[in-house]
Enzyme design. Structure first.
Site, PDB file in Angstrom:
ATOM      1  N   LYS A   1       6.478  -1.763   1.820  1.00 21.26           N
ATOM      2  CA  LYS A   1       5.284  -1.200   2.464  1.00 21.26           C
ATOM      3  C   LYS A   1       4.141  -2.216   2.325  1.00 21.26           C
ATOM      4  CE  LYS A   1       3.140   3.318   3.221  1.00 21.26           C
ATOM      5  NZ  LYS A   1       3.268   3.381   4.674  1.00 21.26           N
TER       6      LYS A   1
ATOM      7  N   GLU B   1      12.055   2.265  14.570  1.00 20.39           N
ATOM      8  CA  GLU B   1      11.151   3.328  14.099  1.00 20.39           C
ATOM      9  C   GLU B   1       9.874   3.237  14.919  1.00 20.39           C
ATOM     10  OE1 GLU B   1       9.667   2.674  10.065  1.00 20.39           O
ATOM     11  OE2 GLU B   1       9.834   0.504  10.337  1.00 20.39           O
TER      12      GLU B   1
ATOM     13  N   ARG C   1       8.078   4.494  -4.552  1.00 20.56           N
ATOM     14  CA  ARG C   1       8.108   3.475  -3.484  1.00 20.56           C
ATOM     15  C   ARG C   1       7.080   2.376  -3.756  1.00 20.56           C
ATOM     16  NH1 ARG C   1       7.412   5.398   2.658  1.00 20.56           N
ATOM     17  NH2 ARG C   1       5.292   5.703   1.944  1.00 20.56           N
TER      18      ARG C   1
ATOM     19  N   LEU D   1      10.858   1.030   7.471  1.00 22.34           N
ATOM     20  CA  LEU D   1      10.267   1.554   6.247  1.00 22.34           C
ATOM     21  C   LEU D   1      10.887   2.931   6.001  1.00 22.34           C
ATOM     22  CD1 LEU D   1       7.983   1.102   4.074  1.00 22.34           C
ATOM     23  CD2 LEU D   1       6.822   2.915   5.325  1.00 22.34           C
TER      24      LEU D   1
ATOM     25  N   HIS E   1      -1.071 -21.283  -1.017  1.00 22.87           N
ATOM     26  CA  HIS E   1      -0.019 -20.338  -0.633  1.00 22.87           C
ATOM     27  C   HIS E   1       0.811 -19.834  -1.815  1.00 22.87           C
ATOM     28  CE1 HIS E   1      -1.179 -21.671   3.301  1.00 22.87           C
ATOM     29  NE2 HIS E   1      -0.288 -20.888   3.886  1.00 22.87           N
TER      30      HIS E   1
ATOM     31  N   TYR F   1       0.826  -1.205   0.000  1.00 22.49           N
ATOM     32  CA  TYR F   1       0.000   0.000   0.000  1.00 22.49           C
ATOM     33  C   TYR F   1       0.855   1.247   0.000  1.00 22.49           C
ATOM     34  CZ  TYR F   1       0.861   0.955   4.997  1.00 22.49           C
ATOM     35  OH  TYR F   1       1.440   1.253   6.206  1.00 22.49           O
TER      36      TYR F   1
ATOM     37  N   ARG G   1      -7.696 -20.352  -2.574  1.00 22.11           N
ATOM     38  CA  ARG G   1      -6.668 -20.231  -1.536  1.00 22.11           C
ATOM     39  C   ARG G   1      -5.596 -21.314  -1.665  1.00 22.11           C
ATOM     40  NH1 ARG G   1      -5.097 -21.679   3.489  1.00 22.11           N
ATOM     41  NH2 ARG G   1      -4.198 -20.004   4.741  1.00 22.11           N
TER      42      ARG G   1
HETATM   43  N1  PDD Z   1       2.738   5.057   7.749  1.00 23.33           N
HETATM   44  N2  PDD Z   1       7.401   3.667   9.209  1.00 23.33           N
HETATM   45  C1  PDD Z   1       6.247   2.982   9.194  1.00 23.33           C
HETATM   46  C2  PDD Z   1       6.219   1.623   9.815  1.00 23.33           C
HETATM   47  C3  PDD Z   1       5.091   3.541   8.628  1.00 23.33           C
HETATM   48  O1  PDD Z   1       3.947   2.851   8.592  1.00 23.33           O
HETATM   49  C4  PDD Z   1       5.164   4.850   8.067  1.00 23.33           C
HETATM   50  C5  PDD Z   1       3.991   5.507   7.424  1.00 23.33           C
HETATM   51  C6  PDD Z   1       6.401   5.524   8.117  1.00 23.33           C
HETATM   52  C7  PDD Z   1       6.568   6.900   7.539  1.00 23.33           C
HETATM   53  O2  PDD Z   1       6.483   6.855   6.131  1.00 23.33           O
HETATM   54  P1  PDD Z   1       5.993   8.117   5.292  1.00 23.33           P
HETATM   55  O3  PDD Z   1       6.812   9.272   5.719  1.00 23.33           O
HETATM   56  O4  PDD Z   1       6.258   7.743   3.877  1.00 23.33           O
HETATM   57  O5  PDD Z   1       4.534   8.303   5.597  1.00 23.33           O
HETATM   58  C8  PDD Z   1       7.487   4.896   8.682  1.00 23.33           C
HETATM   59  C9  PDD Z   1       1.609   5.566   7.001  1.00 23.33           C
HETATM   60  C10 PDD Z   1       1.329   7.011   7.243  1.00 23.33           C
HETATM   61  C11 PDD Z   1       0.415   4.678   7.233  1.00 23.33           C
HETATM   62  O6  PDD Z   1       0.611   3.500   7.485  1.00 23.33           O
HETATM   63  O7  PDD Z   1      -0.724   5.149   7.085  1.00 23.33           O
END
Ligand code: PDD
Length: 287
Positions: A147, A179, A52, A204, A102, A33, A100
């Protein structure tokens, strides 16, 4: 005004936006996403988010469901149909619908879903006074740079933060802060350096992070992309977090540790001002 979402080629009323029970996103979290902010109808750093998105798809051996140019047109149309000036765009691409099993199904079409929501910006008093975060063990998988929609460990940590009436949970791998559950984490050490975990497979790499580190360097604020520990947090002059929905948000307490003067510090405030200026220059949005 009814909310409109996009589901596999159709713009539909949000309450009718459905996917099949055998969508692999639903069954296996087999998808990725993006979450992109928009102001005055314009995506903030849209190109970086689309880059990304493509990289995440590549890592899952998936393809874009349509060309990038076509996707950009659909996004524009969706924002227009929602009559929104400012908000958040959620894009999700899963491997598609298949019986379904895997292993990857053959001849399956990726499923593309997009929704638009109101901005989720922090409250003015949170930006002015700073927020508290708690720490939680980082129990996620080894490819946090993707992501992925598989966010179970993230949501469990975020819920612990909510239970503790904290804004975010900072994740600990051993003694290192990787993070936040949905944001990147930073300290400003006593030398005035902005320290944040390197963008490798352990975090991330946030788009906000990329942009902010560039702004910092362009403005003579020293940056060190290296892992920091909880002991360094305790010793820090300032702390903050960044994400698409939080922008630059000062952190003044981590668990029971008060950071610096217990108020947002000058480096954080300068970075926040630079980032706000970046949004203004790109979209015309004034905070
Ligand atoms: N989340 N680290 C993680 C685990 C995240 O889920 C996010 C962002 C970030 C920051 O990434 P960015 O600056 O590109 O938003 C770092 C988004 C906002 C979400 O899950 O909705």
């Amino acid at each position: 005004m009814s909310r409109i979402s996009y589901v596999n080629g159709r713009y539909v009323n949000h309450h009718e936006a459905m996917v099949h029970v055998e969508d692999r996103g639903y069954q296996f979290a087999d998808g990725i996403y993006e979450y992109v902010a928009f102001y005055n109808g314009m995506l903030l750093d849209g190109d970086l988010h689309f880059d990304r998105l493509e990289r995440s798809l590549y890592e899952l051996q998936m393809h874009m469901p349509m060309s990038r140019a076509a996707l950009e047109i659909v996004v524009e149309e969706l924002i227009e149909r929602n009559f929104k000036q400012d908000g958040g765009l959620y894009i999700q691409i899963t491997r598609g619908v298949a019986r379904r099993d895997h292993g990857f199904p053959k001849r399956v079409r990726p499923a593309l879903v997009m929704t638009v929501c109101a901005p989720k910006l922090p409250k003015a008093h949170e930006v002015a006074a700073g927020v508290r975060v708690i720490t939680q063990p980082d129990i996620r998988w080894g490819r946090r740079d993707i992501k992925s929609i598989s966010l179970l460990a993230n949501i469990l940590a975020k819920q612990e933060a909510a239970n503790a009436v904290a804004r975010e949970a900072w994740l600990l791998e051993g003694k290192v802060v990787t993070e936040g559950s949905a944001s990147n984490a930073y300290i400003v050490n006593k030398k005035g350096e902005v320290v944040t975990h390197p963008a490798n497979e352990k975090i991330l790499g946030g788009i906000t992070r990329d942009v902010l580190l560039r702004l910092a360097q362009d403005n003579g604020i020293p940056v060190a992309e290296k892992a920091f520990t909880l002991a360094q947090v305790e010793d820090a002059a300032e702390a903050f977090l960044t994400s698409t929905s939080a922008n630059v948000l000062p952190v003044v307490k981590v668990d029971d540790m008060i950071i610096g003067s217990s108020r947002p510090g000058p480096v954080t405030q300068k970075l926040n001002a630079l980032y706000t200026q970046h949004i203004l220059m790109q979209t015309g949005k004034q905070f």
